[in-house]
Every structure is written in C-alpha cells, then in structure tokens.
Design a protein around this motif. Structure first.
Motif, mmCIF file in Angstrom:
data_model
loop_
_atom_site.group_PDB
_atom_site.id
_atom_site.type_symbol
_atom_site.label_atom_id
_atom_site.label_comp_id
_atom_site.label_asym_id
_atom_site.label_seq_id
_atom_site.Cartn_x
_atom_site.Cartn_y
_atom_site.Cartn_z
ATOM 1 N N THR A 42 0.658 -1.234 -0.036
ATOM 2 C CA THR A 42 0.063 0.128 0.042
ATOM 3 C C THR A 42 1.040 1.246 -0.025
ATOM 4 O O THR A 42 1.757 1.292 0.949
ATOM 5 N N LEU A 43 0.640 1.929 -1.075
ATOM 6 C CA LEU A 43 1.337 3.253 -1.071
ATOM 7 C C LEU A 43 0.521 4.672 -0.780
ATOM 8 O O LEU A 43 -0.416 4.698 -1.402
ATOM 9 N N TYR A 44 0.971 5.323 -0.033
ATOM 10 C CA TYR A 44 0.299 6.803 0.256
ATOM 11 C C TYR A 44 0.749 7.556 -0.835
ATOM 12 O O TYR A 44 1.698 8.365 -0.578
ATOM 13 N N ALA A 45 -0.153 7.635 -1.725
ATOM 14 C CA ALA A 45 0.458 8.440 -2.956
ATOM 15 C C ALA A 45 -0.295 10.124 -2.829
ATOM 16 O O ALA A 45 0.485 10.878 -3.336
ATOM 17 N N PHE A 46 -1.525 10.281 -2.072
ATOM 18 C CA PHE A 46 -1.898 11.636 -2.278
ATOM 19 C C PHE A 46 -2.921 11.653 -1.085
ATOM 20 O O PHE A 46 -3.868 10.660 -1.028
ATOM 21 N N SER A 47 -2.602 12.510 -0.132
ATOM 22 C CA SER A 47 -3.662 12.498 1.051
ATOM 23 C C SER A 47 -4.584 13.658 0.871
ATOM 24 O O SER A 47 -4.462 14.361 0.006
ATOM 25 N N THR A 111 -3.706 -12.414 -9.834
ATOM 26 C CA THR A 111 -3.729 -13.216 -8.644
ATOM 27 C C THR A 111 -2.618 -13.099 -7.829
ATOM 28 O O THR A 111 -2.599 -13.627 -6.640
ATOM 29 N N GLY A 112 -1.651 -12.070 -8.126
ATOM 30 C CA GLY A 112 -0.438 -11.977 -7.457
ATOM 31 C C GLY A 112 -0.670 -10.817 -6.397
ATOM 32 O O GLY A 112 -1.646 -10.416 -5.809
ATOM 33 N N MET A 113 0.393 -10.190 -6.165
ATOM 34 C CA MET A 113 0.522 -8.995 -5.240
ATOM 35 C C MET A 113 -0.554 -8.024 -5.616
ATOM 36 O O MET A 113 -0.923 -7.733 -6.689
ATOM 37 N N VAL A 114 -1.160 -7.449 -4.535
ATOM 38 C CA VAL A 114 -1.947 -6.559 -4.749
ATOM 39 C C VAL A 114 -1.127 -5.107 -4.402
ATOM 40 O O VAL A 114 -0.623 -4.723 -3.298
ATOM 41 N N LEU A 115 -1.246 -4.211 -5.543
ATOM 42 C CA LEU A 115 -0.562 -2.814 -5.389
ATOM 43 C C LEU A 115 -1.696 -1.827 -5.184
ATOM 44 O O LEU A 115 -2.595 -1.496 -5.914
ATOM 45 N N ASN A 116 -1.678 -1.537 -3.912
ATOM 46 C CA ASN A 116 -3.063 -0.556 -3.342
ATOM 47 C C ASN A 116 -2.346 0.729 -3.288
ATOM 48 O O ASN A 116 -1.700 1.128 -2.348
ATOM 49 N N PHE A 117 -3.062 1.869 -3.877
ATOM 50 C CA PHE A 117 -2.795 3.122 -3.818
ATOM 51 C C PHE A 117 -3.751 3.837 -3.066
ATOM 52 O O PHE A 117 -5.010 3.836 -3.168
ATOM 53 N N ASP A 167 -4.812 -5.259 7.542
ATOM 54 C CA ASP A 167 -3.905 -4.874 8.533
ATOM 55 C C ASP A 167 -2.291 -5.069 8.058
ATOM 56 O O ASP A 167 -1.870 -6.129 8.285
ATOM 57 N N PRO A 168 -1.684 -4.125 7.794
ATOM 58 C CA PRO A 168 -0.249 -4.174 7.592
ATOM 59 C C PRO A 168 0.601 -4.850 8.598
ATOM 60 O O PRO A 168 0.577 -4.260 9.630
ATOM 61 N N ASP A 169 1.582 -5.605 8.144
ATOM 62 C CA ASP A 169 2.363 -6.160 8.914
ATOM 63 C C ASP A 169 3.413 -5.202 9.326
ATOM 64 O O ASP A 169 4.112 -4.830 10.349
ATOM 65 N N LEU A 170 3.966 -4.388 8.135
ATOM 66 C CA LEU A 170 5.000 -3.441 8.491
ATOM 67 C C LEU A 170 4.537 -2.156 7.809
ATOM 68 O O LEU A 170 4.153 -2.067 6.646
ATOM 69 N N LEU A 171 4.857 -0.962 8.266
ATOM 70 C CA LEU A 171 4.661 0.250 7.798
ATOM 71 C C LEU A 171 6.211 1.201 7.830
ATOM 72 O O LEU A 171 6.918 1.055 8.791
#
Length: 226
Positions: A42-47, A111-117, A167-171
């Motif tokens: 998950t990438l915080y691209a624009f708040s 079906t692989g990694m989710v790239l969540n923006f 819930d992310p394991d790592l931030l």
C-alpha cells in the motif's frame, strides 16, 4: 513515500522533478516487493491534506497516476500484480480518475500481489465514512448496536476488500520523518514500523529488503506474553 521535494531541492531542481523520480521508485519497489512474495503493498500517493499544496504541484501530482498507469500497467499485468485504490477518487480530475479505474479493470484478473494506492485518502476521513455507514445500518434496523465489534468497524473501512490482509504487518516511512500523518489509523494498531532517512526517490529494492529484515527480527506479541 516522503522526501521527493527535498530530493529535488538537494539537486537544485523543481519539486516536480522529485515527484517524477518518485514515480520511477514506485515501479522499482513494486517489482521488488512482488519478487519477495509480499501480498499487499500500500502506497500513500496523495492525502486529503495534499490539496493544500501549491496548485501547480497538485496539478502535476494529479497527472502522475495517468503517466504511471499508461506506462506501467502492461508490466503489472506481466508480473501478475493487481491494482487497487482506496480514497475518494470521485474528487480527482476526470483524466486521473479514468486512468485509475482503467488500471483497476485491466488488472482485475491478476492473482499476485495487490498494489494498493491511497489516493485522496485520509485515515480520519476513512473512519468518519465508516462510522456513517455503521450509523445508517443501525438507523435502518439492520444492525444491533450491541453487536458492533472490531470486525464490524473493519468491514466499514476502505481496506475491507483486502480481507485478512487489511492490517499491514510493516509500515515504512522514508526521509527521516517519524509520524503517521493520518495513514491507516485503525489498521496499523499492531504494525511494526521502520523509519528510514532515505528520501523516497533514493529508496529501492535493497532498502525494502533491509526494512523487511528489520521487521523479521522483531518480536511481535500483540499485547500478549509468549
């Protein structure tokens, strides 16, 4: 993903040059994370607060998803990466929203990694929207207030489609900043955190691996005793 502006300033370049380089870093880190077997990035691209930046910078930031998705979606498909977006994308310019929706549709079968923006996202805004949703269910008689629990709240949040991976394991926060800045306030209750002095444009696969190694060395007890 912090430090684009400072990266540019150190090189006597305009801030947008840092954002452009930051976009290339997204590509690099996405590939590295996928290769590592990470399930969700998950990438915080624009708040929701970023609208307060200078208009020229906001306009450029709004153009980046269009450039990124038009350029890199074929690579994401090749890597079996699925794009997801959380945040209020109805407020985005039409071109940005359309490029985002197209990327989601084009990678929906992966079906692989989710790239969540996180685009036009704020943690407090997310919780407020979730509370409103729960309140509407109670008002309609579809939900007993006495049955509201953690799972009820989690299901009302924008990360609900991620299920057990919400819930992310790592931030990780780059550029030496050590604060949360309104990001995933509910979901990071027990996340491990790594703060690095690296500016986002300088972050790469090796830096990601180092952060993951730090995470792997942690003793996660979730408030309990082993």
């Amino acid at each position: 993903m912090d430090g684009n502006g400072r990266w540019a300033k150190k090189r006597f370049l305009p801030r947008i040059a840092g954002h452009k380089q930051g976009m290339d870093t997204v590509r690099t880190v996405t590939r590295a994370a996928s290769d590592m077997g990470i399930k969700v990035l998950t990438l915080y691209a624009f708040s929701t607060e970023n609208w307060g930046r200078p208009q020229q910078e906001v306009s450029y930031l709004m153009s980046l998803p269009v450039t990124f998705f038009n350029k890199f979606v074929p690579e994401l498909i090749e890597q079996n990466v699925r794009v997801m977006v959380m945040g209020d994308i109805t407020k985005l310019p039409d071109s940005t929203r359309q490029a985002t929706e197209k990327a989601i549709a084009d990678t929906a079968q992966n079906t692989g990694m989710v790239l969540n923006f996180a685009l036009n996202y704020g943690g407090r805004d997310e919780i407020v929207r979730g509370v409103r949703d729960i309140a509407r269910q109670v008002a309609a008689g579809d939900l007993d207030p006495d049955t509201i629990d953690d799972a009820t709240v989690a299901q009302s949040l924008m990360t609900a489609p991620l299920g057990d991976l919400a819930d992310p394991d790592l931030l990780i926060r780059t550029s030496g900043e050590e604060r949360i800045s309104n990001f995933l306030l509910w979901q990071i209750a027990y996340s491990e955190m790594v703060f690095t002095d690296k500016l986002w444009p300088d972050f790469d696969g090796d830096a990601l691996l180092d952060a993951v190694k730090q995470y792997a060395a942690r003793d996660r007890r979730f408030g309990k005793v082993k």
